[in-house]
Design an enzyme around this catalytic site. Structure first.
Site, PDB file in Angstrom:
ATOM      1  N   ARG A 185     -20.480 -22.491 -19.973  1.00 23.72           N
ATOM      2  CA  ARG A 185     -19.599 -23.216 -19.055  1.00 23.72           C
ATOM      3  C   ARG A 185     -20.325 -24.441 -18.479  1.00 23.72           C
ATOM      4  O   ARG A 185     -19.745 -25.505 -18.312  1.00 23.72           O
ATOM      5  CB  ARG A 185     -19.162 -22.315 -17.889  1.00 23.72           C
ATOM      6  N   VAL A 206     -15.392 -24.429  -9.634  1.00 24.40           N
ATOM      7  CA  VAL A 206     -16.850 -24.357  -9.557  1.00 24.40           C
ATOM      8  C   VAL A 206     -17.499 -25.581 -10.203  1.00 24.40           C
ATOM      9  O   VAL A 206     -18.730 -25.679 -10.245  1.00 24.40           O
ATOM     10  CB  VAL A 206     -17.388 -23.055 -10.208  1.00 24.40           C
ATOM     11  N   ASP A 207     -16.690 -26.502 -10.710  1.00 19.34           N
ATOM     12  CA  ASP A 207     -17.247 -27.734 -11.270  1.00 19.34           C
ATOM     13  C   ASP A 207     -17.541 -28.729 -10.144  1.00 19.34           C
ATOM     14  O   ASP A 207     -17.162 -28.527  -8.995  1.00 19.34           O
ATOM     15  CB  ASP A 207     -16.283 -28.346 -12.299  1.00 19.34           C
ATOM     16  N   HIS A 219     -15.526 -20.914  -4.303  1.00 17.54           N
ATOM     17  CA  HIS A 219     -15.961 -19.909  -5.276  1.00 17.54           C
ATOM     18  C   HIS A 219     -17.318 -20.207  -5.904  1.00 17.54           C
ATOM     19  O   HIS A 219     -17.650 -19.665  -6.941  1.00 17.54           O
ATOM     20  CB  HIS A 219     -14.888 -19.759  -6.372  1.00 17.54           C
ATOM     21  N   GLY A 260      -2.765 -28.314  -8.406  1.00 20.92           N
ATOM     22  CA  GLY A 260      -3.256 -27.564  -9.556  1.00 20.92           C
ATOM     23  C   GLY A 260      -3.655 -26.137  -9.281  1.00 20.92           C
ATOM     24  O   GLY A 260      -4.532 -25.593  -9.949  1.00 20.92           O
TER      25      GLY A 260
END
Length: 230
Positions: A56, A88-89, A104, A169
């Site tokens: 990821r 989480v990006d 998160h 989103g």
């Protein structure tokens, strides 16, 4: 200056090429989520979990912020903007947003399994044997199923300050993130941007639904802002 609080989920990053958290069959990149996103899964098979997040992380480093991320960052020139994201990006940050709270966790960080406050930046693969300064294994800095959401109280505080709330989103079905909408003032305008909205105007006062994907939906929202507050 008007305060806009933006809640974002997987849908905004999907347009950059990052897959949404779970496919229709409930799997995440072919894995049962409990295998790769729970403390129990990490205890049973740490190598599988570390490899999963390594993939990821590599993918994240190959993609770029999209138009929606950039437009939200550019709004900081006119409005006070705070983003609370389930993602989480780091695409919001890379687009230029300066106030981002991650509910998160963050994929480009790791933390100690001994001291969860010991967090460090990490862009390479994370492997068994990578230790913290206390000689304990490092793990992804991700909030897994069954774990506390340490930034939730901060996210509630931010949401309570909103003059305008924008939801982009995310289905707002995953708790505790879904509860944040309940902390805005009853009269606060709420904008919901999603190609398949699962909310109705009867659920919230002052709700505007923008039935569109993030990149074009954010543009519609910004045009609406200029009309309302010109």
């Amino acid at each position: 200056m008007k305060k806009i609080v933006v809640l974002t989920g997987a849908g905004i990053s999907a347009e950059s090429g990052i897959k949404t958290f779970r496919d229709a069959d409930g799997l995440w990149e072919g894995h049962d989520v409990m295998e790769v996103a729970s403390p129990q899964g990490f205890e049973r098979n740490p190598e599988l979990v570390l490899d999963f997040y390594n993939q990821r992380r590599r993918q994240l480093l190959e993609v770029k912020p999209n138009k929606a991320h950039v437009q939200l960052a550019e709004l900081e020139t006119t409005y006070s903007i705070e983003i609370v994201t389930q993602n989480v990006d780091d695409l919001h940050e890379r687009a230029g947003s300066t106030k981002v709270t991650h509910l998160h966790g963050e994929l480009r960080k790791v933390r100690s399994t001994f001291d969860e406050q010991l967090v460090m930046d990490w862009d390479q693969d994370l492997n068994l044997g990578d230790m913290c300064e206390h000689n304990h294994q490092l793990r992804p800095h991700i909030v897994w199923f069954g774990e506390m959401v340490p930034m939730l109280d901060r996210a509630i505080e931010i949401t309570q300050t909103a003059d305008i709330l924008v939801i982009i989103g995310t289905s707002m079905q995953v708790y505790p993130a879904a509860s944040l909408v309940n902390f805005v003032n009853h009269e606060t305008p709420i904008f919901f941007i999603d190609p398949k909205p699962n909310v109705t105007k009867s659920q919230f006062s002052n709700l505007t639904i923008i039935e569109d994907k993030a990149t074009t939906g954010v543009e519609t929202f910004i045009n609406t802002l200029s009309t309302l507050y010109s």
